[in-house]
Design a protein around this motif. Sequence first.
Motif, PDB file in Angstrom:
ATOM      1  N   VAL A 231       0.842  -1.200   0.000  1.00  0.00           N
ATOM      2  CA  VAL A 231       0.000   0.000   0.000  1.00  0.00           C
ATOM      3  C   VAL A 231       0.876   1.249   0.000  1.00  0.00           C
ATOM      4  CG1 VAL A 231      -1.754   1.282   1.277  1.00  0.00           C
ATOM      5  CG2 VAL A 231      -1.905  -1.207   1.125  1.00  0.00           C
ATOM      6  N   ARG A 232       1.949   1.236   0.780  1.00  0.00           N
ATOM      7  CA  ARG A 232       2.862   2.382   0.803  1.00  0.00           C
ATOM      8  C   ARG A 232       3.493   2.594  -0.576  1.00  0.00           C
ATOM      9  NH1 ARG A 232       6.717   2.102   5.543  1.00  0.00           N
ATOM     10  NH2 ARG A 232       7.231   0.121   4.562  1.00  0.00           N
TER      11      ARG A 232
ATOM     12  N   ARG B 299     -13.087   9.105  -0.451  1.00  0.00           N
ATOM     13  CA  ARG B 299     -13.003   8.666   0.942  1.00  0.00           C
ATOM     14  C   ARG B 299     -12.096   9.582   1.761  1.00  0.00           C
ATOM     15  NH1 ARG B 299     -11.686   2.605  -0.616  1.00  0.00           N
ATOM     16  NH2 ARG B 299     -10.737   3.831  -2.278  1.00  0.00           N
ATOM     17  N   ALA B 300     -11.105  10.174   1.111  1.00  0.00           N
ATOM     18  CA  ALA B 300     -10.269  11.143   1.813  1.00  0.00           C
ATOM     19  C   ALA B 300     -11.040  12.423   2.092  1.00  0.00           C
ATOM     20  CB  ALA B 300      -9.018  11.446   0.987  1.00  0.00           C
ATOM     21  N   ALA B 301     -11.833  12.864   1.116  1.00  0.00           N
ATOM     22  CA  ALA B 301     -12.591  14.108   1.280  1.00  0.00           C
ATOM     23  C   ALA B 301     -13.614  13.997   2.403  1.00  0.00           C
ATOM     24  CB  ALA B 301     -13.275  14.478  -0.036  1.00  0.00           C
ATOM     25  N   VAL B 302     -14.318  12.874   2.484  1.00  0.00           N
ATOM     26  CA  VAL B 302     -15.339  12.746   3.528  1.00  0.00           C
ATOM     27  C   VAL B 302     -14.693  12.677   4.904  1.00  0.00           C
ATOM     28  CG1 VAL B 302     -15.565  10.207   3.576  1.00  0.00           C
ATOM     29  CG2 VAL B 302     -17.530  11.626   4.092  1.00  0.00           C
ATOM     30  N   GLN B 303     -13.516  12.080   5.010  1.00  0.00           N
ATOM     31  CA  GLN B 303     -12.835  12.045   6.303  1.00  0.00           C
ATOM     32  C   GLN B 303     -12.410  13.446   6.741  1.00  0.00           C
ATOM     33  OE1 GLN B 303      -9.953   8.658   6.966  1.00  0.00           O
ATOM     34  NE2 GLN B 303     -10.553   8.164   4.867  1.00  0.00           N
ATOM     35  N   LEU B 304     -11.899  14.234   5.818  1.00  0.00           N
ATOM     36  CA  LEU B 304     -11.524  15.603   6.164  1.00  0.00           C
ATOM     37  C   LEU B 304     -12.741  16.400   6.636  1.00  0.00           C
ATOM     38  CD1 LEU B 304      -9.017  16.437   3.284  1.00  0.00           C
ATOM     39  CD2 LEU B 304      -8.468  16.043   5.696  1.00  0.00           C
ATOM     40  N   ALA B 305     -13.874  16.198   5.977  1.00  0.00           N
ATOM     41  CA  ALA B 305     -15.100  16.888   6.396  1.00  0.00           C
ATOM     42  C   ALA B 305     -15.495  16.481   7.815  1.00  0.00           C
ATOM     43  CB  ALA B 305     -16.225  16.597   5.417  1.00  0.00           C
ATOM     44  N   MET B 306     -15.374  15.197   8.132  1.00  0.00           N
ATOM     45  CA  MET B 306     -15.732  14.712   9.464  1.00  0.00           C
ATOM     46  C   MET B 306     -14.768  15.218  10.531  1.00  0.00           C
ATOM     47  SD  MET B 306     -18.520  13.039   9.307  1.00  0.00           S
ATOM     48  CE  MET B 306     -18.969  14.311   8.126  1.00  0.00           C
TER      49      MET B 306
ATOM     50  N   SER C 230      -5.119  15.009   2.669  1.00  0.00           N
ATOM     51  CA  SER C 230      -5.261  16.249   1.923  1.00  0.00           C
ATOM     52  C   SER C 230      -4.836  16.065   0.474  1.00  0.00           C
ATOM     53  CB  SER C 230      -4.421  17.344   2.588  1.00  0.00           C
ATOM     54  OG  SER C 230      -4.423  18.518   1.818  1.00  0.00           O
ATOM     55  N   GLN C 231      -3.709  15.409   0.254  1.00  0.00           N
ATOM     56  CA  GLN C 231      -3.224  15.192  -1.104  1.00  0.00           C
ATOM     57  C   GLN C 231      -4.209  14.335  -1.903  1.00  0.00           C
ATOM     58  OE1 GLN C 231       0.799  13.758  -1.256  1.00  0.00           O
ATOM     59  NE2 GLN C 231       0.816  13.546  -3.486  1.00  0.00           N
ATOM     60  N   ALA C 232      -4.725  13.281  -1.258  1.00  0.00           N
ATOM     61  CA  ALA C 232      -5.680  12.417  -1.947  1.00  0.00           C
ATOM     62  C   ALA C 232      -6.978  13.151  -2.257  1.00  0.00           C
ATOM     63  CB  ALA C 232      -5.955  11.177  -1.097  1.00  0.00           C
ATOM     64  N   ALA C 233      -7.470  13.930  -1.295  1.00  0.00           N
ATOM     65  CA  ALA C 233      -8.730  14.658  -1.501  1.00  0.00           C
ATOM     66  C   ALA C 233      -8.588  15.715  -2.586  1.00  0.00           C
ATOM     67  CB  ALA C 233      -9.184  15.296  -0.194  1.00  0.00           C
TER      68      ALA C 233
ATOM     69  N   MET D 127      -3.186   6.220  -1.189  1.00  0.00           N
ATOM     70  CA  MET D 127      -2.854   7.254  -0.203  1.00  0.00           C
ATOM     71  C   MET D 127      -3.867   7.237   0.943  1.00  0.00           C
ATOM     72  SD  MET D 127      -1.807  10.588  -2.439  1.00  0.00           S
ATOM     73  CE  MET D 127      -0.577  10.503  -3.743  1.00  0.00           C
ATOM     74  N   THR D 128      -5.130   7.103   0.589  1.00  0.00           N
ATOM     75  CA  THR D 128      -6.175   7.097   1.620  1.00  0.00           C
ATOM     76  C   THR D 128      -6.042   5.892   2.532  1.00  0.00           C
ATOM     77  OG1 THR D 128      -7.655   8.262   0.099  1.00  0.00           O
ATOM     78  CG2 THR D 128      -8.669   7.182   1.989  1.00  0.00           C
ATOM     79  N   LEU D 129      -5.797   4.716   1.941  1.00  0.00           N
ATOM     80  CA  LEU D 129      -5.648   3.517   2.759  1.00  0.00           C
ATOM     81  C   LEU D 129      -4.362   3.577   3.581  1.00  0.00           C
ATOM     82  CD1 LEU D 129      -6.560   0.792   3.738  1.00  0.00           C
ATOM     83  CD2 LEU D 129      -5.608  -0.241   1.665  1.00  0.00           C
ATOM     84  N   TYR D 130      -3.292   4.083   2.995  1.00  0.00           N
ATOM     85  CA  TYR D 130      -2.050   4.178   3.748  1.00  0.00           C
ATOM     86  C   TYR D 130      -2.198   5.149   4.918  1.00  0.00           C
ATOM     87  CZ  TYR D 130       2.923   4.419   4.793  1.00  0.00           C
ATOM     88  OH  TYR D 130       4.141   4.346   5.434  1.00  0.00           O
TER      89      TYR D 130
END
Length: 391
Positions: free
Chosen positions: A74-75, A121-128, A112-115, A86-89
């Motif tokens: 994954v890395r 999935r990265a964007a929704v985590q940042l929102a949360m 942030s980079q992934a979103a 990136m999101t999973l890592y």
Amino acid sequence: MTIAAISTSPDEAHAARLFKDAQARTRDGDVASARTLLQQAAQAAHLPALLQLGVWDLLGMAGPVDLLAAVERVRDAAQRGYLPAMTLYAQLVAAGAGGLARDFGQVLSLLSQAARGGEPRAAVQLAMLMPDVPEHSQTRRALLQRAAAGGESIARMFIERMPPIRPHFPLDWDVVLRGVAWPHERVLPAVAVRNEHPRIVAWPGLLSPDECIYMALKGLPLLRPARITGVDGRPAVDPIRSNEAAMFGLLEADAVVQSLDLRVAAALGHPVENGEGFALLRYQVGQQYLPHCDWIDPERTTTRADLDRWGQRVATCVVYLNDGFEGGATGFPELGLEFRGGVGDALAWDNVRPDGQIDPLTLHAGRPPTQGMKYLLSKWMRDRSQSGNAG
């Protein structure tokens, strides 16, 4: 976990065909052949195949669970710029998986980079991770809209609950980064002691309302009839427990969940690595968990292997995720104690006495709701590290 492949060159096209064939073999149940094809595609630098292999290593598909190999794959895919990787890592770093340092600065950078690249999935985590306050409302909704546009169903559900965004609202990533507040860094609420022996305590608002909704929505697709440890030591459906449960393994526990895990562990005063994964519990009208204890009986031969490997369940925590139901208290019949929490309220108790012996007075029951549905988040803490228990 299925990941779409995009290719342009002849070599990439060949790798993409290998990946597509691997998906077809997987659907047919031939995971051994599928893994071989994935390996060939990954060797041809096909990043979706590389990530898929990492996920399979986490799950133990067509081979044993191999956390170190999963982290490495994954890395590798993340460092090559593959946004889903990136999101999973990020969540593997947040979990400290495979010996990784828990570096939430790195986690935030990866998300942030992934979103920014459009990974939902990265964007929704940042929102949360941005507090639900007026100054963040427009930015949070903009992030959720990005996530919803990428197919993230949780984002769509949150958008339905939010006020509309200003037309052409600009998403400022510096504002996002400054606005992120990790749950495990918030001050814990004051604890209220409900019983001394055994010790039973409560925290009002341990989780925020949005965190409660998020955990419920993440667990809903995973719900199955709840099980208990049967007489043969294996999980089994039993009339004593009629509710549903969803277990959060390493693959389901994103960076938000990992931060919440740290928060609950801090409240309980136990090392986070001693915790089993969260479990979402749903009780529909009439469903219940009859009186039982959470400790593992040291005299029971069928659970001896579990006890020897993972240790005793020394503490339990439950968080009420909603309040739209009647009934549904957590009851301790030996103590005459009942607890019915509001949204985000937590109840915890020690399953063993100070000398480490199991405590029969911790007998408790999940009472059935008489109207509506009850959602709880459950957490068990053991007396030793659960590192390596990825499932």
